[in-house]
Design an enzyme around this catalytic site. Sequence first.
Site, short mmCIF file in Angstrom:
data_model
loop_
_atom_site.label_atom_id
_atom_site.label_comp_id
_atom_site.label_asym_id
_atom_site.label_seq_id
_atom_site.Cartn_x
_atom_site.Cartn_y
_atom_site.Cartn_z
CE1 TYR A 1 -2.33 0.46 13.61
CE2 TYR A 1 -3.22 2.66 13.21
CZ TYR A 1 -2.19 1.74 13.09
OH TYR A 1 -1.02 2.09 12.45
CD GLU B 1 0.52 -0.90 0.14
OE1 GLU B 1 -0.68 -1.25 0.19
OE2 GLU B 1 0.94 0.02 -0.60
CG HIS C 1 0.62 9.15 9.29
ND1 HIS C 1 -0.57 8.60 8.89
CD2 HIS C 1 1.06 8.39 10.32
CE1 HIS C 1 -0.85 7.55 9.66
NE2 HIS C 1 0.14 7.41 10.53
CD GLN D 1 4.12 9.10 13.33
OE1 GLN D 1 3.96 9.43 12.15
NE2 GLN D 1 3.44 8.09 13.88
CE1 TYR E 1 2.75 2.31 -6.60
CE2 TYR E 1 2.51 4.65 -7.03
CZ TYR E 1 3.06 3.43 -7.34
OH TYR E 1 3.92 3.32 -8.40
#
Length: 367
Positions: free
Chosen positions: A264, A243, A151, A87, A253
């Site tokens: 998963y 979210e 991420h 990513q 958070y």
Amino acid sequence: MLHRLLILSAALLLLPFSTSVQADRMNSSLGQLRVTRMAGSFDVPWAFAFLPDGSFLVTEREGALFHVRDGKKNRISGTPAVAAEGQGGLLDVMVPRDFVTSREIFLTFAKRQGRGAGTALAAGRLSADNSALTDLHVLFEAVPGATGGRHFGSRVVEAGDGSLFVSLGERGDRPSAQNLRLHQGSVVRINRDGSVPASNPFARRKDAQPEIWSYGHRNPQGMALDLQGNLWVAEHGAKGGDEVNLVRKGANYGWPVISYGRHYSGAKIGEGTAREGMEQPEWYWDPSIAPSGMMIYSGRMWPEWRGDIFVGSLKFDYISRLSGAPLKEAEQLRGRATGRIRDVQEAPDGSIWFASESEGAVFRISR
């Protein structure tokens, strides 16, 4: 003659497809919307930003930055070296309010750090002919680096006071999002020169990274200011539990202690959905939509949507419109052009633009 007929026949066969992509229609609660292809042939377009002259910039995850005018794109030289794995790569691009005088733009990217990589923010000046970046320098990079390609986040937003917010994923290392000694899994705030604002919540603590503004985030790939100047993020959950969060100074958070999703494997995440001292999301999706790209609308072209939140879905090929108090998903904007939505932005005229990763193109939604 036969050769010319074959060429003409091939062109006629392609015409319906070309027409439908260049100017299409999308159903919505306000009637049919026009969808126009503004530029294409991108390899994983990750983000785009508008320049004051009506042209725009587009990043490709592999590392290229393009200037686009009237549908024609030209690659810009001088971009940072990126860790284009998983990513990671060249991610967000942001044009600040003073671009006309400063010519400065900001880029987030995955920066190589030894054997690993971390999310970084760089600034550079765009040449007068929009062909090159000069004086490129890194303002911030998450430490320490981490291995793997997951991420990175990451968006950059200019606050009303000129400071910069950058969203950072936890790089697949879940506990790091609760560790204030690390940048991973946080939203950071820095001054435009890379220094730390004295008003940051942890600026004076020796046991925390001073850039951190909020923490406990998993992988926030959408971030935007609302019409009152409040900061919001959209972030990936695990299996369920994506979210939308209203970001408050110094707030936690919850990831990975609380979540509305599951691992998963199906296993429970942390302690459940709530814990004292940890924030609740304003909205969550279950099943997950894989949110990326976020915009809060001014109402210029569609006054009925003023203040609504638009978030792109990478999983289900639509743009989610969120509205109301409490916040809820009001509708899903979907058409033949949507595909995997990587970024959503409002243009100066109030039209809504999006970057489709699967189409390799940038589109404009208008009346």
